[in-house]
Write an enzyme that holds these catalytic residues in place. Structure first.
Site, short mmCIF file in Angstrom:
data_model
loop_
_atom_site.label_atom_id
_atom_site.label_comp_id
_atom_site.label_asym_id
_atom_site.label_seq_id
_atom_site.Cartn_x
_atom_site.Cartn_y
_atom_site.Cartn_z
CG ASP A 1 -1.97 -1.08 1.21
OD1 ASP A 1 -1.68 -2.19 0.70
OD2 ASP A 1 -3.08 -0.83 1.70
CE LYS B 1 -5.23 2.04 2.44
NZ LYS B 1 -4.08 1.36 3.07
CE LYS C 1 -6.74 -1.36 2.40
NZ LYS C 1 -5.39 -1.86 2.75
#
Length: 223
Positions: free
Chosen positions: A93, A155, A184
Site C-alpha cells: 500500500d 485506495k 480499497k
C-alpha cells in the site's frame, strides 16, 4: 447478506499504529488468522515476523511504502517495496506524492507509482490518495495515473489524516478506473454498517482495525 467468510476476505487487518509492540503485532496476526481475513497490513519492520507467523494460514502479508505522507523519493519508495517483498510481503500500500499531484505534476506522480509497481513484479500494489487533501479533479487524475502505472487498487486514505473513506469518494473512484482496478476503503471503517455501505458504493477491500467487532456483528446478525 454476505457471509462472514465473504466479508473477512475483504478485510486488510491494519497493524500500523506506531506504538504497537511486537506482542501487539503477534496478537494481531493471530486474530487475522483466526478470522481468515484477506491480509494483515503491518509496518515494514514487522513484515518478516508476520510472514513467518502466518505461513500456511491463507492470510496475505501487506505493508506500506512511503507511509504516511508519500514524500519519500521514488528511488527510496522502490527500494522500500523491493525490501518488503524480499521479507515476505505480497501486497504493498503506497502513498502517492500528494504535493506533486496537487501541483499538477502528473508525469512525476506517474513515475513515482510506476517505480513501485516495477520494483515489485507480480505483487498487489494499492495506491493511497489521501482524499482528505484532494479535490474531486485531483482524485480523478490520481485514478487515471494509478491505472496507467499498473496499480491493482486505488485506495482512499492512510487512516492518519483528518478524513477517511466516504461513499461519495468510493463511487467517484470506481467510476474513474476500469474493471481491472479495484477500490480499497480505509479510514473510519469501524463498523459493519459502514463497511457494507462502502461495499455497496464499490469498494471490495477495506483497511480496518476493528476487524473482530465487524465480523462478530455480522455473525450475530446472521444468527
Amino acid at each position: 447478506m454476505r457471509t462472514v467468510a465473504d466479508v473477512a476476505k475483504m478485510i486488510d487487518h491494519s497493524l500500523l499504529r506506531p506504538e504497537l509492540t511486537d506482542d501487539d503485532v503477534r496478537a494481531g496476526c493471530d486474530l487475522a488468522a483466526r478470522y481468515d481475513v484477506a491480509s494483515v497490513c503491518v509496518k515494514p519492520c514487522d513484515v518478516q515476523s508476520a510472514a513467518e507467523r502466518l505461513t500456511g494460514s491463507g492470510v496475505a502479508i501487506g505493508t506500506v511504502v512511503g507511509f504516511p505522507h508519500g514524500s519519500s523519493s521514488s528511488r527510496i519508495k522502490a527500494a522500500e517495496a523491493h525490501a518488503a517483498v524480499n521479507d515476505g510481503a505480497g501486497e504493498l500500500d503506497m502513498v502517492l506524492n500528494i504535493g506533486r499531484l496537487r501541483a499538477g505534476e502528473d508525469e512525476a506522480v506517474l513515475a513515482d507509482i510506476r517505480a513501485v509497481v516495477e520494483s515489485a513484479p507480480g505483487i498487489v500494489v494499492k495506491v493511497i490518495f489521501e482524499n482528505a487533501y484532494l479535490t474531486d479533479d485531483e482524485k480523478i487524475r490520481a485514478c487515471r495515473l494509478s491505472e496507467q502505472a499498473g496499480a491493482t487498487y486505488v485506495k482512499t486514505s492512510t487512516g492518519f489524516a483528518s478524513g477517511g473513506a466516504t461513499p461519495a469518494d468510493i463511487r467517484l473512484m470506481r467510476a474513474h478506473v476500469s474493471d481491472r482496478v479495484k477500490v480499497k476503503a480505509a479510514g473510519g471503517v469501524r463498523t459493519l454498517d459502514v463497511l457494507l455501505k462502502l461495499n455497496e458504493a464499490g469498494a471490495t477491500r477495506f483497511g480496518a482495525t476493528a476487524t473482530a467487532a465487524i465480523l462478530d456483528e455480522l455473525a450475530a446478525r446472521l444468527a
